[in-house]
Design a protein around this motif. Sequence first.
Motif, short mmCIF file in Angstrom:
data_model
loop_
_atom_site.label_atom_id
_atom_site.label_comp_id
_atom_site.label_asym_id
_atom_site.label_seq_id
_atom_site.Cartn_x
_atom_site.Cartn_y
_atom_site.Cartn_z
N SER A 1 -1.40 7.11 2.94
CA SER A 1 -1.54 5.65 3.01
C SER A 1 -2.13 5.17 4.34
O SER A 1 -2.68 4.07 4.41
CB SER A 1 -0.18 4.99 2.80
OG SER A 1 0.73 5.35 3.82
N LYS B 1 -4.49 1.89 4.94
CA LYS B 1 -4.01 0.73 5.71
C LYS B 1 -4.98 0.39 6.84
O LYS B 1 -5.25 -0.80 7.11
CB LYS B 1 -2.61 1.02 6.26
CG LYS B 1 -1.54 1.05 5.18
CD LYS B 1 -0.15 1.06 5.76
CE LYS B 1 0.19 2.37 6.40
NZ LYS B 1 1.62 2.44 6.83
N ILE C 1 0.84 -1.21 0.00
CA ILE C 1 0.00 0.00 0.00
C ILE C 1 0.87 1.25 0.00
O ILE C 1 0.60 2.22 -0.74
CB ILE C 1 -0.94 -0.01 1.22
CG1 ILE C 1 -1.95 -1.15 1.09
CG2 ILE C 1 -1.66 1.32 1.35
CD1 ILE C 1 -2.87 -1.28 2.29
N ASP C 2 1.92 1.26 0.81
CA ASP C 2 2.83 2.42 0.83
C ASP C 2 3.48 2.65 -0.53
O ASP C 2 3.61 3.81 -0.98
CB ASP C 2 3.91 2.21 1.89
CG ASP C 2 3.37 2.37 3.31
OD1 ASP C 2 2.38 3.12 3.48
OD2 ASP C 2 3.94 1.75 4.23
N VAL D 1 0.78 4.10 -3.01
CA VAL D 1 0.48 5.50 -2.71
C VAL D 1 1.65 6.39 -3.08
O VAL D 1 1.47 7.49 -3.66
CB VAL D 1 0.11 5.66 -1.23
CG1 VAL D 1 0.00 7.13 -0.85
CG2 VAL D 1 -1.19 4.94 -0.92
N SER D 2 2.86 5.96 -2.79
CA SER D 2 4.04 6.75 -3.13
C SER D 2 4.17 6.92 -4.65
O SER D 2 4.50 8.02 -5.13
CB SER D 2 5.28 6.09 -2.56
OG SER D 2 6.44 6.83 -2.88
#
Length: 253
Positions: A228, A232, A206-207, A210-211
């Motif tokens: 994020s 999460k 997920i990180d 999003v990044s």
Amino acid sequence: MNKTWLILLLLVGLGGFGFAVEPVWAADDLIPTIDIQIGGGENSPEGTATTVKLLLLLTVLSVAPAILLLMTCFTRIIVVLSFVRNALATQQMPPNQVLIALAMFMTFFVMAPTFAAVNETAVQPFLAGEINQQQALEAAVVPFKEFMAKHTREKDLLLFLEYMQAERPATVQDIPLTALVPAFAISELKTAFQIGFMIFVPFLVIDMIVSSVLMGMGMMMLPPVMISLPFKILLFIMVDGWYLVVKSLLASY
């Protein structure tokens, strides 16, 4: 005239002071003296043995937290719960007190059969006077040895046995605690880190997503963690994360 009154007042004051002090001096004789001595009693072998037993008991009570940490499943549970909080990046949510309390109650739940065995084979016979203190301690260690040996890797145990130049034990009861306890601790840490790695993977994905999206939009100054974090938490809620984590911990035993 003024001097005469002043002298009279001084005499009366001194006389009153004398009469007031005299009962205090008399009362001192009525107050009993208290003499406190440390180390009193007869210097007999029985008294010395009792003192040594008390010191040993206080020592055991002082290391009780270490016993809880290293001889039960508490280490694995608290490490995994800490990994969950770090993976979610929720800072101090849940608080440390909540995680420790949850880990302790889960420890009591998992260790209930072991505690019951200790109570049946050591505590109750000792209270009934059927066995002495030494026999009770030896009987109480056996259930803990069986639990720790069941969840200790052979490689970790051999590490400490070879270092202390001890022979390979034939049974679980022959394993010395000085080797079994640290071997069990590092085995628990390895298992906890393996579970923690599996917990980190979906949140790391997920990180990264999003990044990448923020980089593509040119929003480089916006911290990806802020965006994020809600996703999460939403994912953790949708999959019922706490249920899965606790289920995995219980299944590991």
